[in-house]
Design a protein around this motif. Structure first.
Motif, PDB file in Angstrom:
ATOM      1  N   MET A   1      -4.748  13.201  -6.369  1.00  0.00           N
ATOM      2  CA  MET A   1      -4.594  11.808  -6.719  1.00  0.00           C
ATOM      3  C   MET A   1      -3.162  11.517  -7.149  1.00  0.00           C
ATOM      4  N   ARG A   4      -0.804  11.456  -4.170  1.00  0.00           N
ATOM      5  CA  ARG A   4      -0.870  10.208  -3.410  1.00  0.00           C
ATOM      6  C   ARG A   4      -0.086   9.101  -4.102  1.00  0.00           C
ATOM      7  N   LEU A   7       3.576   9.753  -3.549  1.00  0.00           N
ATOM      8  CA  LEU A   7       3.929   9.442  -2.171  1.00  0.00           C
ATOM      9  C   LEU A   7       4.053   7.933  -1.974  1.00  0.00           C
ATOM     10  N   CYS A   8       3.124   7.179  -2.507  1.00  0.00           N
ATOM     11  CA  CYS A   8       3.179   5.714  -2.407  1.00  0.00           C
ATOM     12  C   CYS A   8       4.408   5.161  -3.132  1.00  0.00           C
TER      13      CYS A   8
END
Length: 107
Positions: A1, A4, A7-8
Protein backbone atom coordinates in the motif's frame (compact mmCIF):
# COMPACT_ATOMS: atom_id res chain seq x y z
CA UNK A 1 0.00 0.00 0.00
CA UNK A 2 2.78 2.41 0.90
CA UNK A 3 4.63 1.55 -2.32
CA UNK A 4 1.52 2.44 -4.37
CA UNK A 5 1.17 5.76 -2.58
CA UNK A 6 4.83 6.58 -3.20
CA UNK A 7 4.48 5.64 -6.86
CA UNK A 8 1.40 7.85 -7.25
CA UNK A 9 3.18 10.74 -5.53
CA UNK A 10 6.24 10.34 -7.79
CA UNK A 11 4.08 10.27 -10.92
CA UNK A 12 2.15 13.34 -9.79
CA UNK A 13 5.39 15.18 -9.05
CA UNK A 14 7.05 14.29 -12.35
CA UNK A 15 4.02 15.19 -14.45
CA UNK A 16 3.53 18.62 -12.92
CA UNK A 17 4.41 21.35 -15.45
CA UNK A 18 6.79 23.34 -13.25
CA UNK A 19 9.27 20.48 -12.73
CA UNK A 20 10.70 20.49 -16.27
CA UNK A 21 10.41 24.24 -16.97
CA UNK A 22 14.02 25.10 -16.04
CA UNK A 23 15.72 22.33 -18.04
CA UNK A 24 17.36 23.29 -21.37
CA UNK A 25 16.25 21.64 -24.60
CA UNK A 26 18.92 19.00 -25.41
CA UNK A 27 18.00 19.07 -29.11
CA UNK A 28 18.35 22.85 -29.50
CA UNK A 29 21.25 24.25 -31.54
CA UNK A 30 24.02 25.88 -29.52
CA UNK A 31 23.80 29.60 -29.02
CA UNK A 32 25.73 31.60 -31.60
CA UNK A 33 29.03 32.76 -30.20
CA UNK A 34 31.72 34.88 -31.76
CA UNK A 35 34.48 32.70 -33.13
CA UNK A 36 38.09 33.53 -32.45
CA UNK A 37 40.20 35.13 -35.13
CA UNK A 38 38.12 38.24 -35.71
CA UNK A 39 34.89 36.63 -36.84
CA UNK A 40 31.83 38.76 -36.48
CA UNK A 41 29.37 37.76 -33.75
CA UNK A 42 26.78 36.76 -36.37
CA UNK A 43 28.92 33.99 -37.90
CA UNK A 44 28.64 30.64 -36.16
CA UNK A 45 29.86 27.28 -37.37
CA UNK A 46 27.23 24.74 -36.44
CA UNK A 47 28.40 21.54 -38.15
CA UNK A 48 30.75 20.00 -40.67
CA UNK A 49 29.21 17.31 -42.86
CA UNK A 50 30.54 14.91 -45.46
CA UNK A 51 28.76 14.09 -48.67
CA UNK A 52 30.87 11.45 -50.35
CA UNK A 53 34.38 12.92 -50.49
CA UNK A 54 33.11 16.51 -50.28
CA UNK A 55 32.97 18.38 -46.97
CA UNK A 56 30.21 20.89 -46.27
CA UNK A 57 30.15 23.49 -43.53
CA UNK A 58 26.90 24.59 -41.91
CA UNK A 59 27.43 28.26 -41.14
CA UNK A 60 24.51 30.22 -39.77
CA UNK A 61 22.12 27.49 -40.95
CA UNK A 62 23.43 27.57 -44.54
CA UNK A 63 25.39 24.70 -46.13
CA UNK A 64 28.54 25.91 -47.90
CA UNK A 65 31.19 23.89 -49.76
CA UNK A 66 34.81 24.82 -50.46
CA UNK A 67 34.78 27.64 -52.98
CA UNK A 68 31.30 28.73 -51.92
CA UNK A 69 30.45 32.08 -50.38
CA UNK A 70 28.93 33.05 -47.05
CA UNK A 71 28.12 36.74 -46.41
CA UNK A 72 30.64 37.88 -49.01
CA UNK A 73 33.46 35.66 -47.74
CA UNK A 74 34.78 32.70 -49.74
CA UNK A 75 35.23 29.32 -48.05
CA UNK A 76 38.89 28.45 -48.59
CA UNK A 77 39.26 25.25 -46.56
CA UNK A 78 37.10 22.86 -44.53
CA UNK A 79 38.78 20.40 -42.16
CA UNK A 80 37.21 18.05 -39.65
CA UNK A 81 37.10 20.76 -36.97
CA UNK A 82 37.38 24.18 -38.63
CA UNK A 83 36.47 26.32 -41.63
CA UNK A 84 38.66 29.03 -43.13
CA UNK A 85 36.92 32.03 -44.72
CA UNK A 86 38.65 34.74 -46.77
CA UNK A 87 37.23 38.17 -47.52
CA UNK A 88 39.84 40.13 -49.47
CA UNK A 89 42.98 40.10 -47.31
CA UNK A 90 41.06 39.17 -44.14
CA UNK A 91 41.17 35.51 -43.10
CA UNK A 92 38.73 34.17 -40.53
CA UNK A 93 38.98 30.75 -38.91
CA UNK A 94 35.75 29.30 -37.51
CA UNK A 95 36.30 26.43 -35.09
CA UNK A 96 33.62 23.81 -34.58
CA UNK A 97 34.58 23.38 -30.92
CA UNK A 98 36.38 26.62 -30.00
CA UNK A 99 36.61 25.88 -26.26
CA UNK A 100 37.95 22.33 -26.56
CA UNK A 101 41.68 21.82 -26.25
CA UNK A 102 43.06 18.72 -27.97
CA UNK A 103 45.77 16.84 -26.08
CA UNK A 104 47.52 13.58 -26.67
CA UNK A 105 46.35 10.78 -24.43
CA UNK A 106 48.41 10.52 -21.25
CA UNK A 107 49.72 14.10 -21.41
Amino acid sequence: MAARMMLCAAIALLTSPGVWADLPDPTALPAATAAEGGASPGISLTAIKRRGTQRLAVIGGQEVAVGGRYQGARVVRITESEVVLRRGADVTVLELYPHVEKRLRGK
